[in-house]
Design a protein around this motif. Structure first.
Motif, PDB file in Angstrom:
ATOM      1  N   PRO B 132      -0.382  13.722 -10.455  1.00 32.08           N
ATOM      2  CA  PRO B 132      -0.091  13.312  -8.877  1.00 32.08           C
ATOM      3  C   PRO B 132      -1.606  13.095  -8.360  1.00 32.08           C
ATOM      4  CG  PRO B 132       0.668  15.672  -9.537  1.00 32.08           C
ATOM      5  CD  PRO B 132      -0.057  15.298 -10.722  1.00 32.08           C
ATOM      6  N   GLY B 133      -1.452  11.737  -7.604  1.00 34.19           N
ATOM      7  CA  GLY B 133      -2.683  11.431  -6.970  1.00 34.19           C
ATOM      8  C   GLY B 133      -3.541  10.629  -7.914  1.00 34.19           C
ATOM      9  N   LEU B 134      -3.434  10.529  -9.262  1.00 34.68           N
ATOM     10  CA  LEU B 134      -4.127   9.675 -10.007  1.00 34.68           C
ATOM     11  C   LEU B 134      -3.083   8.708 -10.583  1.00 34.68           C
ATOM     12  CD1 LEU B 134      -6.780  12.050 -11.626  1.00 34.68           C
ATOM     13  CD2 LEU B 134      -7.087  10.362  -9.912  1.00 34.68           C
ATOM     14  N   GLY B 135      -2.406   9.051 -11.691  1.00 37.12           N
ATOM     15  CA  GLY B 135      -1.592   8.586 -12.587  1.00 37.12           C
ATOM     16  C   GLY B 135      -0.285   7.958 -11.946  1.00 37.12           C
ATOM     17  N   ASP B 136       0.072   8.826 -10.844  1.00 40.83           N
ATOM     18  CA  ASP B 136       1.307   8.511 -10.389  1.00 40.83           C
ATOM     19  C   ASP B 136       1.203   7.284  -9.337  1.00 40.83           C
ATOM     20  OD1 ASP B 136       0.122   9.375  -8.225  1.00 40.83           O
ATOM     21  OD2 ASP B 136       1.659  10.832  -7.237  1.00 40.83           O
ATOM     22  N   ALA B 137       0.360   6.604  -9.420  1.00 39.57           N
ATOM     23  CA  ALA B 137       0.255   5.378  -8.753  1.00 39.57           C
ATOM     24  C   ALA B 137       1.115   4.302  -9.172  1.00 39.57           C
ATOM     25  CB  ALA B 137      -1.288   4.674  -8.551  1.00 39.57           C
ATOM     26  N   ILE B 138       1.746   4.552 -10.684  1.00 45.27           N
ATOM     27  CA  ILE B 138       2.596   3.696 -11.213  1.00 45.27           C
ATOM     28  C   ILE B 138       3.893   3.623 -10.484  1.00 45.27           C
ATOM     29  CG2 ILE B 138       1.547   3.712 -13.476  1.00 45.27           C
ATOM     30  CD1 ILE B 138       3.785   5.797 -14.247  1.00 45.27           C
ATOM     31  N   GLU B 139       4.390   4.577  -9.730  1.00 46.93           N
ATOM     32  CA  GLU B 139       5.476   4.677  -8.738  1.00 46.93           C
ATOM     33  C   GLU B 139       5.510   3.706  -7.725  1.00 46.93           C
ATOM     34  OE1 GLU B 139       6.443   8.601  -7.491  1.00 46.93           O
ATOM     35  OE2 GLU B 139       5.671   9.379  -9.274  1.00 46.93           O
ATOM     36  N   VAL B 140       6.241   3.127  -7.519  1.00 47.33           N
ATOM     37  CA  VAL B 140       6.443   1.740  -6.555  1.00 47.33           C
ATOM     38  C   VAL B 140       6.097   2.327  -5.116  1.00 47.33           C
ATOM     39  CG1 VAL B 140       9.085   1.998  -6.338  1.00 47.33           C
ATOM     40  CG2 VAL B 140       7.613  -0.342  -6.090  1.00 47.33           C
ATOM     41  N   GLU B 141       6.425   3.540  -5.015  1.00 47.58           N
ATOM     42  CA  GLU B 141       6.545   4.454  -3.709  1.00 47.58           C
ATOM     43  C   GLU B 141       4.929   4.634  -3.411  1.00 47.58           C
ATOM     44  OE1 GLU B 141       8.577   5.620  -5.883  1.00 47.58           O
ATOM     45  OE2 GLU B 141      10.339   5.339  -5.213  1.00 47.58           O
ATOM     46  N   ARG B 142       4.389   4.562  -4.351  1.00 50.15           N
ATOM     47  CA  ARG B 142       2.910   5.111  -4.152  1.00 50.15           C
ATOM     48  C   ARG B 142       1.992   4.038  -4.096  1.00 50.15           C
ATOM     49  NH1 ARG B 142       3.001  10.438  -3.673  1.00 50.15           N
ATOM     50  NH2 ARG B 142       4.640  11.365  -4.817  1.00 50.15           N
ATOM     51  N   SER B 143       2.183   2.711  -4.890  1.00 55.79           N
ATOM     52  CA  SER B 143       1.298   1.587  -5.013  1.00 55.79           C
ATOM     53  C   SER B 143       1.692   0.570  -5.536  1.00 55.79           C
ATOM     54  CB  SER B 143       0.059   2.222  -5.767  1.00 55.79           C
ATOM     55  OG  SER B 143       0.019   1.231  -7.012  1.00 55.79           O
ATOM     56  N   PRO B 144       1.551  -0.488  -4.973  1.00 55.15           N
ATOM     57  CA  PRO B 144       2.098  -1.851  -5.531  1.00 55.15           C
ATOM     58  C   PRO B 144       1.812  -2.283  -6.752  1.00 55.15           C
ATOM     59  CG  PRO B 144       0.240  -2.360  -3.987  1.00 55.15           C
ATOM     60  CD  PRO B 144       0.172  -0.961  -3.987  1.00 55.15           C
ATOM     61  N   TRP B 145       1.099  -1.531  -7.372  1.00 53.97           N
ATOM     62  CA  TRP B 145       0.533  -1.803  -8.753  1.00 53.97           C
ATOM     63  C   TRP B 145       1.831  -2.417  -9.648  1.00 53.97           C
ATOM     64  CZ3 TRP B 145       1.578   0.090 -14.033  1.00 53.97           C
ATOM     65  CH2 TRP B 145       0.579  -0.364 -14.941  1.00 53.97           C
ATOM     66  N   ILE B 146       2.768  -1.645  -9.687  1.00 51.22           N
ATOM     67  CA  ILE B 146       3.850  -2.120 -10.555  1.00 51.22           C
ATOM     68  C   ILE B 146       4.400  -3.588 -10.615  1.00 51.22           C
ATOM     69  CG2 ILE B 146       5.922  -1.248  -9.477  1.00 51.22           C
ATOM     70  CD1 ILE B 146       5.338   0.121 -12.963  1.00 51.22           C
ATOM     71  N   HIS B 147       4.238  -3.946  -9.362  1.00 51.33           N
ATOM     72  CA  HIS B 147       4.633  -5.300  -8.831  1.00 51.33           C
ATOM     73  C   HIS B 147       3.824  -6.370  -9.602  1.00 51.33           C
ATOM     74  CE1 HIS B 147       7.752  -4.221  -6.011  1.00 51.33           C
ATOM     75  NE2 HIS B 147       6.894  -3.511  -5.434  1.00 51.33           N
ATOM     76  N   GLY B 148       2.943  -5.976 -10.223  1.00 53.33           N
ATOM     77  CA  GLY B 148       1.962  -6.711 -10.893  1.00 53.33           C
ATOM     78  C   GLY B 148       2.607  -7.592 -12.112  1.00 53.33           C
TER      79      GLY B 148
END
Lengths: 233, 211
Positions: B132-148
């Motif tokens: 949590p707080g590091l790797g969970d940025a792959i969740e769309v709710e936490r960061s837009p990264w997955i939209h890449g």
């Protein structure tokens, strides 16, 4: 066993013999699901509902159950109550059910449920047993909510994130973003943070109790306020 | 023989009590199950359709992807469940549950959507145990990264750059977490490869349908 008054039942369940802060029962779900206010509240309410059902049922059947078979009977009652609550949550609050996952069925293994059935409900009238279930459950929920709110605030800088999974779509706007920045204190969200924060909560409760005892007016001594190693000043 | 008789009697009583409560409990659980069965099935289906529609909007297809299911067991890889979206019978997109086996703390379950032309409709994380707080940025709710991943394909970026930046690729990693995005990028590219090699089979009519 004496019959405690309603006020005593409430005081014990919510404060003096609080499951999360004094009895320290059910620590696994307490630490695991208190990473946000909504999760804590969800599990707290589910546990309260289970305690209410099991305490009432156990008290109603207490005259028909022999001492030799009482524990298996209580376990059967608890297991079926939890299963029913789990199915109900899956049907009515599917998102919350998904987030809490295994910790809903694991309410079965929360010692405080069997503990209240055996120590209280099996010896008291249904109304008292129900009140005890409610008080103990709400006491547990209170700790879950406080711990969840503190961890969510420090770890994510929000309060009531994902409120919609418990209160429906209309509650989406309830989420408060209180701290700037997108990343808070990571430790608070991780399991060690749960232990540390729970320790601080227990310390705070003991400090409040110690201060109450130190007051000049003679406070009524109750059996539940166990000595906690502090020398009364 | 009186004590033995009394013992048997009390054992019988206890057995009856236990049996009675077991029966009552089973009845309660069964009744609850019957009462909630349809709602739960509907909730499951709604959740599945919502996650499918997040990648491939409902307006783009006219079949029921949640029922047009293909289950695959590619050799040497975790099994795939593939939902197919079609319009007027023509292939529109596939949505597959892909597993990234090499996450930081266990496998990461992904839902990968691929348009019929091989471009990515998008990627979502279904389940993971990342920090949590590091790797969970792959969740769309936490960061837009997955939209890449939206709109990417095997040629975009070129194969050599289907990596996180740290490995010389085009995809960002997170501060303090490289393993998680690396695992996701690798799994997404792996499915695009699989799609390129098995496009016909992936859109083949269902041999098995779910009720």
């Amino acid at each position: 066993m004496s019959t405690p008054s309603a006020a005593e039942i409430l005081r014990n369940g919510l404060w003096h013999n609080n499951t999360g802060l004094v009895a320290l029962l059910g620590l696994c779900p307490l630490l695991a699901t208190s990473n946000s206010l909504v999760n804590g509240l969800g599990l707290g309410l589910a546990t309260t509902l289970v305690l209410l059902i099991t305490n009432t049922t156990v008290s109603l059947i207490r005259r028909w159950v022999n001492p030799e078979v009482r524990i298996p009977v209580f376990v059967t009652v608890i297991a079926s109550a939890v299963t029913a609550v789990e199915l109900g949550m899956h049907a009515l609050l599917p998102e919350l059910h998904r987030v809490l996952g295994i910790f809903i069925p694991l309410i079965v293994t929360n010692c405080c449920v069997l503990g209240r059935a055996e120590a209280f409900a099996s010896r008291q009238a249904p109304a008292r047993a129900a009140l005890d279930g409610l008080a103990v459950g709400l006491g547990f929920a209170l700790v879950l909510v406080t711990l969840g709110a503190l961890r969510e605030l420090l770890g994510q800088g929000t309060l009531l994130a994902q409120a919609e999974i418990l209160f429906g779509e209309g509650a989406r706007g309830l989420t408060l973003h209180l701290l700037p920045g997108d990343r808070g204190l990571l430790l608070a969200i991780l399991p060690p943070g749960a232990f540390i924060m729970l320790g601080l909560l227990i310390a705070a409760k003991n400090a409040i109790d110690a201060r109450a005892r130190a007051r000049p007016r003679p406070a009524p001594a109750t059996a539940a306020t166990v000595a906690d190693g502090h020398v009364p000043t | 023989m009186r004590p033995a008789h009394a013992l048997l009697r009390s054992m019988g009583m206890n057995a009856l009590i236990l049996g009675g409560f077991a029966l009552a409990s089973v009845a309660l659980v069964a009744a609850t199950w019957f009462a909630t069965r349809d709602t739960i099935a509907a909730a499951r289906r709604a959740a599945l359709e919502a996650s499918l529609n997040a990648l491939v909007p409902a307006a783009r297809y006219d079949n029921h992807p949640a029922e047009d299911v293909l289950r695959l067991a590619p050799p040497g890889a975790p099994p795939l469940t593939v939902y197919r979206a079609r319009k007027g019978g023509a292939p529109v997109a596939v949505l597959a549950t892909v597993t990234a086996p090499d996450g930081y703390s266990g496998p990461i379950q992904l839902l990968v959507g691929v348009w019929a032309d091989g471009r990515l409709a998008g990627v979502r994380v279904l389940a993971h145990k990342e920090t949590p707080g590091l790797g969970d940025a792959i969740e769309v709710e936490r960061s837009p990264w997955i939209h890449g991943f939206d709109g990417r394909s095997l040629d975009d970026p070129p194969r050599a750059r289907w990596k996180v930046r740290k490995d010389g690729g085009d995809f960002d990693q997170f501060t303090g977490a490289t393993i998680t995005p690396r695992a996701v990028v690798k799994a997404v590219q792996g499915f695009l490869d699989y799609y390129a090699g098995h496009r016909e089979a992936l859109f083949a009519p269902a041999t098995e349908t779910r009720p």
